[in-house]
Motif scaffolding. Sequence first.
Motif, PDB file in Angstrom:
ATOM      1  N   THR A 181       3.284 -24.237   2.898  1.00  0.00           N
ATOM      2  CA  THR A 181       4.206 -23.878   3.976  1.00  0.00           C
ATOM      3  C   THR A 181       5.572 -24.515   3.718  1.00  0.00           C
ATOM      4  O   THR A 181       5.720 -25.408   2.895  1.00  0.00           O
ATOM      5  N   GLY A 182       6.564 -24.025   4.462  1.00  0.00           N
ATOM      6  CA  GLY A 182       7.909 -24.598   4.354  1.00  0.00           C
ATOM      7  C   GLY A 182       8.686 -24.095   3.167  1.00  0.00           C
ATOM      8  O   GLY A 182       9.746 -24.637   2.837  1.00  0.00           O
ATOM      9  N   ARG A 183       8.205 -23.044   2.497  1.00  0.00           N
ATOM     10  CA  ARG A 183       8.916 -22.480   1.351  1.00  0.00           C
ATOM     11  C   ARG A 183       9.331 -21.049   1.681  1.00  0.00           C
ATOM     12  O   ARG A 183       8.769 -20.414   2.570  1.00  0.00           O
ATOM     13  N   THR A 184      10.320 -20.529   0.975  1.00  0.00           N
ATOM     14  CA  THR A 184      10.768 -19.161   1.217  1.00  0.00           C
ATOM     15  C   THR A 184       9.839 -18.175   0.526  1.00  0.00           C
ATOM     16  O   THR A 184       9.063 -18.547  -0.363  1.00  0.00           O
ATOM     17  N   PHE A 185       9.961 -16.920   0.941  1.00  0.00           N
ATOM     18  CA  PHE A 185       9.168 -15.865   0.309  1.00  0.00           C
ATOM     19  C   PHE A 185       9.567 -15.631  -1.140  1.00  0.00           C
ATOM     20  O   PHE A 185       8.859 -14.955  -1.882  1.00  0.00           O
ATOM     21  N   PHE A 186      10.709 -16.164  -1.555  1.00  0.00           N
ATOM     22  CA  PHE A 186      11.180 -15.920  -2.910  1.00  0.00           C
ATOM     23  C   PHE A 186      10.704 -16.994  -3.887  1.00  0.00           C
ATOM     24  O   PHE A 186      10.940 -16.894  -5.088  1.00  0.00           O
ATOM     25  N   SER A 187      10.018 -18.005  -3.370  1.00  0.00           N
ATOM     26  CA  SER A 187       9.433 -19.035  -4.226  1.00  0.00           C
ATOM     27  C   SER A 187       8.198 -19.575  -3.515  1.00  0.00           C
ATOM     28  O   SER A 187       8.296 -20.444  -2.650  1.00  0.00           O
ATOM     29  N   MET A 188       7.041 -19.020  -3.878  1.00  0.00           N
ATOM     30  CA  MET A 188       5.802 -19.369  -3.189  1.00  0.00           C
ATOM     31  C   MET A 188       4.876 -20.148  -4.123  1.00  0.00           C
ATOM     32  O   MET A 188       4.455 -19.627  -5.161  1.00  0.00           O
ATOM     33  N   ARG A 189       4.582 -21.389  -3.728  1.00  0.00           N
ATOM     34  CA  ARG A 189       3.724 -22.243  -4.545  1.00  0.00           C
ATOM     35  C   ARG A 189       2.298 -22.193  -3.979  1.00  0.00           C
ATOM     36  O   ARG A 189       2.071 -22.515  -2.808  1.00  0.00           O
ATOM     37  N   PRO A 190       1.338 -21.784  -4.800  1.00  0.00           N
ATOM     38  CA  PRO A 190      -0.046 -21.694  -4.310  1.00  0.00           C
ATOM     39  C   PRO A 190      -0.628 -23.075  -4.014  1.00  0.00           C
ATOM     40  O   PRO A 190      -0.304 -24.065  -4.689  1.00  0.00           O
ATOM     41  N   ASN A 191      -1.481 -23.135  -2.992  1.00  0.00           N
ATOM     42  CA  ASN A 191      -2.158 -24.394  -2.665  1.00  0.00           C
ATOM     43  C   ASN A 191      -3.045 -24.846  -3.829  1.00  0.00           C
ATOM     44  O   ASN A 191      -3.105 -26.038  -4.163  1.00  0.00           O
ATOM     45  N   ASN A 192      -3.731 -23.868  -4.416  1.00  0.00           N
ATOM     46  CA  ASN A 192      -4.606 -24.158  -5.543  1.00  0.00           C
ATOM     47  C   ASN A 192      -4.618 -22.933  -6.451  1.00  0.00           C
ATOM     48  O   ASN A 192      -5.247 -21.911  -6.129  1.00  0.00           O
ATOM     49  N   PHE A 193      -3.911 -23.026  -7.556  1.00  0.00           N
ATOM     50  CA  PHE A 193      -3.739 -21.867  -8.434  1.00  0.00           C
ATOM     51  C   PHE A 193      -5.072 -21.369  -9.004  1.00  0.00           C
ATOM     52  O   PHE A 193      -5.338 -20.157  -9.019  1.00  0.00           O
ATOM     53  N   ASN A 194      -5.921 -22.271  -9.448  1.00  0.00           N
ATOM     54  CA  ASN A 194      -7.181 -21.860 -10.056  1.00  0.00           C
ATOM     55  C   ASN A 194      -8.098 -21.167  -9.048  1.00  0.00           C
ATOM     56  O   ASN A 194      -8.771 -20.183  -9.382  1.00  0.00           O
ATOM     57  N   GLU A 195      -8.107 -21.663  -7.838  1.00  0.00           N
ATOM     58  CA  GLU A 195      -8.914 -21.002  -6.801  1.00  0.00           C
ATOM     59  C   GLU A 195      -8.334 -19.631  -6.459  1.00  0.00           C
ATOM     60  O   GLU A 195      -9.068 -18.677  -6.217  1.00  0.00           O
ATOM     61  N   LEU A 196      -6.993 -19.548  -6.430  1.00  0.00           N
ATOM     62  CA  LEU A 196      -6.333 -18.279  -6.110  1.00  0.00           C
ATOM     63  C   LEU A 196      -6.636 -17.224  -7.168  1.00  0.00           C
ATOM     64  O   LEU A 196      -6.791 -16.036  -6.847  1.00  0.00           O
ATOM     65  N   LYS A 197      -6.741 -17.663  -8.427  1.00  0.00           N
ATOM     66  CA  LYS A 197      -7.050 -16.726  -9.510  1.00  0.00           C
ATOM     67  C   LYS A 197      -8.401 -16.040  -9.285  1.00  0.00           C
ATOM     68  O   LYS A 197      -8.591 -14.885  -9.667  1.00  0.00           O
ATOM     69  N   GLU A 201      -9.752 -11.436  -2.402  1.00  0.00           N
ATOM     70  CA  GLU A 201      -8.874 -10.906  -1.356  1.00  0.00           C
ATOM     71  C   GLU A 201      -7.426 -10.851  -1.834  1.00  0.00           C
ATOM     72  O   GLU A 201      -6.739  -9.831  -1.645  1.00  0.00           O
ATOM     73  N   PHE A 202      -6.962 -11.951  -2.465  1.00  0.00           N
ATOM     74  CA  PHE A 202      -5.578 -11.964  -2.932  1.00  0.00           C
ATOM     75  C   PHE A 202      -5.380 -10.997  -4.096  1.00  0.00           C
ATOM     76  O   PHE A 202      -4.348 -10.325  -4.185  1.00  0.00           O
ATOM     77  N   PHE A 203      -6.379 -10.895  -4.983  1.00  0.00           N
ATOM     78  CA  PHE A 203      -6.257  -9.957  -6.103  1.00  0.00           C
ATOM     79  C   PHE A 203      -6.186  -8.520  -5.585  1.00  0.00           C
ATOM     80  O   PHE A 203      -5.430  -7.706  -6.109  1.00  0.00           O
ATOM     81  N   ASN A 204      -6.979  -8.229  -4.558  1.00  0.00           N
ATOM     82  CA  ASN A 204      -6.929  -6.887  -3.959  1.00  0.00           C
ATOM     83  C   ASN A 204      -5.542  -6.614  -3.361  1.00  0.00           C
ATOM     84  O   ASN A 204      -5.013  -5.509  -3.478  1.00  0.00           O
ATOM     85  N   PHE A 205      -4.992  -7.640  -2.689  1.00  0.00           N
ATOM     86  CA  PHE A 205      -3.642  -7.487  -2.137  1.00  0.00           C
ATOM     87  C   PHE A 205      -2.631  -7.232  -3.251  1.00  0.00           C
ATOM     88  O   PHE A 205      -1.757  -6.375  -3.125  1.00  0.00           O
ATOM     89  N   LEU A 206      -2.768  -7.959  -4.330  1.00  0.00           N
ATOM     90  CA  LEU A 206      -1.837  -7.839  -5.445  1.00  0.00           C
ATOM     91  C   LEU A 206      -1.856  -6.428  -6.025  1.00  0.00           C
ATOM     92  O   LEU A 206      -0.802  -5.810  -6.240  1.00  0.00           O
ATOM     93  N   THR A 207      -3.037  -5.892  -6.265  1.00  0.00           N
ATOM     94  CA  THR A 207      -3.147  -4.540  -6.831  1.00  0.00           C
ATOM     95  C   THR A 207      -2.700  -3.485  -5.826  1.00  0.00           C
ATOM     96  O   THR A 207      -2.069  -2.485  -6.194  1.00  0.00           O
TER      97      THR A 207
END
Length: 243
Positions: A181-197, A201-207
């Motif tokens: 939180t506290g970041r702009t939509f133009f620079s979003m840092r994942p809470n946990n990159f490996n878990e996000l991979k 749900e997020f992959f479905n959103f991405l596609t």
Amino acid sequence: MIKFFRKIRQKMLAENKFSKYLLYAIGEILLVMIGILLALQVNNWNENRKLRINEISALKEVRRNVDQNIIRLKSFSENDSRLINTGKKLITIFKDENSIYNDSINTMFGLVGTYDPYYAIDGAYENLKQKGLNLIQDDDLKQVLIELFEQSLPNLEQAGNAFEYEVSKRKNDMAISYFETGRTFFSMRPNNFNELKNNQEFFNFLTWAMAAKKLTISHRKNSLDETNKAKYLLEKYLEEIDK
């Protein structure tokens, strides 16, 4: 002039030349009628000239709107293409089991699903409508402008913008769930990159966001084609009448 004709008539009547007077009267009537017709023709010519001047002026303003929309549509399409390429790179990263996080990915996350609504520039066309579209004497051009400003561009605004908004809304849900939180939509840092991979749900959103953006590109391309067609007909017609 009237006194001159009156004297001639009086002279003929005084000389009892009724047949000549009758012929003269008929000729005078014809002369008056010709004068009236000529006056009407000159008046009609002046009115048509005024209408043509108004038509040329209005269409030149509409052409400016058309040119502005072409520039904006091209710019939007180029930006859409960049977003598509960014999305493809992210999908490749997500599919690569050996990929690791780096700060540049933050910007890529920020670009995906960017809300990018399009609003047509149509002020000159609306002014023309107030004057009356019948001011345009070329029926083909009139129909093309009607289809462009009352169908194609409004549909792009309504349907396309609604779709873009839905993508942005879902992106906001993803941001709340999986990014700092506290970041702009133009620079979003994942809470946990490996878990996000590994997050389906997020992959479905991405596609889905990529598919939505491709559809937006298609709609904008169609609108750009129609706008270019209107520009061609406008310039061709103005060359013919603005001489």
